[in-house]
Design a protein around this motif. Sequence first.
Motif, PDB file in Angstrom:
ATOM      1  N   ASN A 110       0.837  -1.188   0.000  1.00 20.13           N
ATOM      2  CA  ASN A 110       0.000   0.000   0.000  1.00 20.13           C
ATOM      3  C   ASN A 110       0.887   1.259   0.000  1.00 20.13           C
ATOM      4  O   ASN A 110       1.820   1.377   0.790  1.00 20.13           O
ATOM      5  CB  ASN A 110      -0.891  -0.004   1.237  1.00 20.13           C
ATOM      6  N   THR A 129      -7.440  -1.628  -0.986  1.00 17.13           N
ATOM      7  CA  THR A 129      -8.861  -1.420  -0.682  1.00 17.13           C
ATOM      8  C   THR A 129      -9.570  -2.760  -0.477  1.00 17.13           C
ATOM      9  O   THR A 129     -10.544  -3.071  -1.159  1.00 17.13           O
ATOM     10  CB  THR A 129      -9.562  -0.641  -1.810  1.00 17.13           C
ATOM     11  N   GLY A 131     -11.957  -5.753   0.699  1.00 11.85           N
ATOM     12  CA  GLY A 131     -13.389  -5.727   0.983  1.00 11.85           C
ATOM     13  C   GLY A 131     -14.139  -6.579  -0.024  1.00 11.85           C
ATOM     14  O   GLY A 131     -14.896  -7.473   0.335  1.00 11.85           O
ATOM     15  N   ALA A 137      -7.233  -3.701  -4.686  1.00  9.76           N
ATOM     16  CA  ALA A 137      -6.476  -2.455  -4.638  1.00  9.76           C
ATOM     17  C   ALA A 137      -6.886  -1.588  -5.811  1.00  9.76           C
ATOM     18  O   ALA A 137      -7.458  -2.072  -6.797  1.00  9.76           O
ATOM     19  CB  ALA A 137      -4.977  -2.731  -4.687  1.00  9.76           C
ATOM     20  N   THR A 149     -10.157   1.215 -10.500  1.00 11.86           N
ATOM     21  CA  THR A 149     -10.713   0.760  -9.223  1.00 11.86           C
ATOM     22  C   THR A 149     -11.078  -0.721  -9.159  1.00 11.86           C
ATOM     23  O   THR A 149     -11.542  -1.190  -8.118  1.00 11.86           O
ATOM     24  CB  THR A 149     -11.954   1.590  -8.862  1.00 11.86           C
ATOM     25  N   THR A 152     -13.754  -2.657  -6.600  1.00 17.01           N
ATOM     26  CA  THR A 152     -14.022  -1.988  -5.327  1.00 17.01           C
ATOM     27  C   THR A 152     -15.246  -1.087  -5.442  1.00 17.01           C
ATOM     28  O   THR A 152     -16.131  -1.102  -4.583  1.00 17.01           O
ATOM     29  CB  THR A 152     -12.796  -1.173  -4.876  1.00 17.01           C
ATOM     30  N   GLU A 172     -15.554  -3.589   5.770  1.00 19.05           N
ATOM     31  CA  GLU A 172     -14.206  -3.227   5.318  1.00 19.05           C
ATOM     32  C   GLU A 172     -14.261  -2.514   3.964  1.00 19.05           C
ATOM     33  O   GLU A 172     -13.569  -1.511   3.744  1.00 19.05           O
ATOM     34  CB  GLU A 172     -13.337  -4.478   5.224  1.00 19.05           C
ATOM     35  N   THR A 175     -15.715   1.013   4.405  1.00 15.80           N
ATOM     36  CA  THR A 175     -14.727   1.840   5.104  1.00 15.80           C
ATOM     37  C   THR A 175     -13.620   2.291   4.157  1.00 15.80           C
ATOM     38  O   THR A 175     -13.218   3.466   4.162  1.00 15.80           O
ATOM     39  CB  THR A 175     -14.131   1.074   6.299  1.00 15.80           C
ATOM     40  N   ASN A 176     -13.144   1.373   3.327  1.00 10.69           N
ATOM     41  CA  ASN A 176     -12.078   1.723   2.383  1.00 10.69           C
ATOM     42  C   ASN A 176     -12.560   2.668   1.290  1.00 10.69           C
ATOM     43  O   ASN A 176     -11.817   3.556   0.855  1.00 10.69           O
ATOM     44  CB  ASN A 176     -11.480   0.452   1.775  1.00 10.69           C
ATOM     45  N   ASN A 179     -12.781   6.096   3.084  1.00 12.39           N
ATOM     46  CA  ASN A 179     -11.519   6.651   3.557  1.00 12.39           C
ATOM     47  C   ASN A 179     -10.438   6.767   2.483  1.00 12.39           C
ATOM     48  O   ASN A 179      -9.513   7.571   2.613  1.00 12.39           O
ATOM     49  CB  ASN A 179     -10.968   5.811   4.712  1.00 12.39           C
ATOM     50  N   LYS A 180     -10.541   5.963   1.419  1.00 14.05           N
ATOM     51  CA  LYS A 180      -9.455   5.927   0.442  1.00 14.05           C
ATOM     52  C   LYS A 180      -9.865   6.363  -0.964  1.00 14.05           C
ATOM     53  O   LYS A 180      -8.996   6.755  -1.762  1.00 14.05           O
ATOM     54  CB  LYS A 180      -8.844   4.524   0.393  1.00 14.05           C
TER      55      LYS A 180
END
Length: 204
Positions: A110, A129, A131, A137, A149, A152, A172, A175-176, A179-180
């Motif tokens: 990461n 990322t 989930g 990722a 992406t 994701t 998860e 959240t990713n 947040n990302k």
Amino acid sequence: MIVKKIEFTDVFASNCYFFIDEISKHGFIIDPSAYAKKLLKIIEEHHWTIEKILLTHTHLDHIGAALELSKILNIQMIGIETSKSYLSNPALANHFTNFEVIKNITPVKNGDLIALKENPEIFLKIIATPGHTIDSAIYYNPKENIAFTGDTIFKNGIGRTDIEGSGGDYIELITNIKNKIFTLPDQTILYPGHGDQTIVKNEK
């Protein structure tokens, strides 16, 4: 920069992307899901040099042609470091994966930058990322304001977390995304593994 989308609709319904420097004609291929010969023909027709294969995750509909391309072009396959754990665990990956891939994936972490050898100023930043899978990722370029992406996030949707054996986790994933991905600039173009492109602002 050139971003070229190849959409497969029969063997695997998924998107493959080329990220190419217009000047040097060097670049990356992202998630080559199928039809290695078709992809090689596109590379040859445009006189491109592909330096690396980048994988957003290792479900078969995103890596179907990766091994063949890796061998023919003599280039590395790059994936987030958890890809090796995913691929080497039969309980997780045996229904999705050609196990030869295990030996050829080059793990990255990461935050790592994957830069073109021909022009190191051109790079993609890998952002973990998990989930959808444990090894999901995205690849982000701040100058071009784009991100690849995978599964994701999509236009008006998110990746599934209920695929058996993928290590999916809804909390998860959300959240990713928050947040990302939603912390990227609002006008960042998102190129997903399925469907049409979108921007961060719309998905927020």
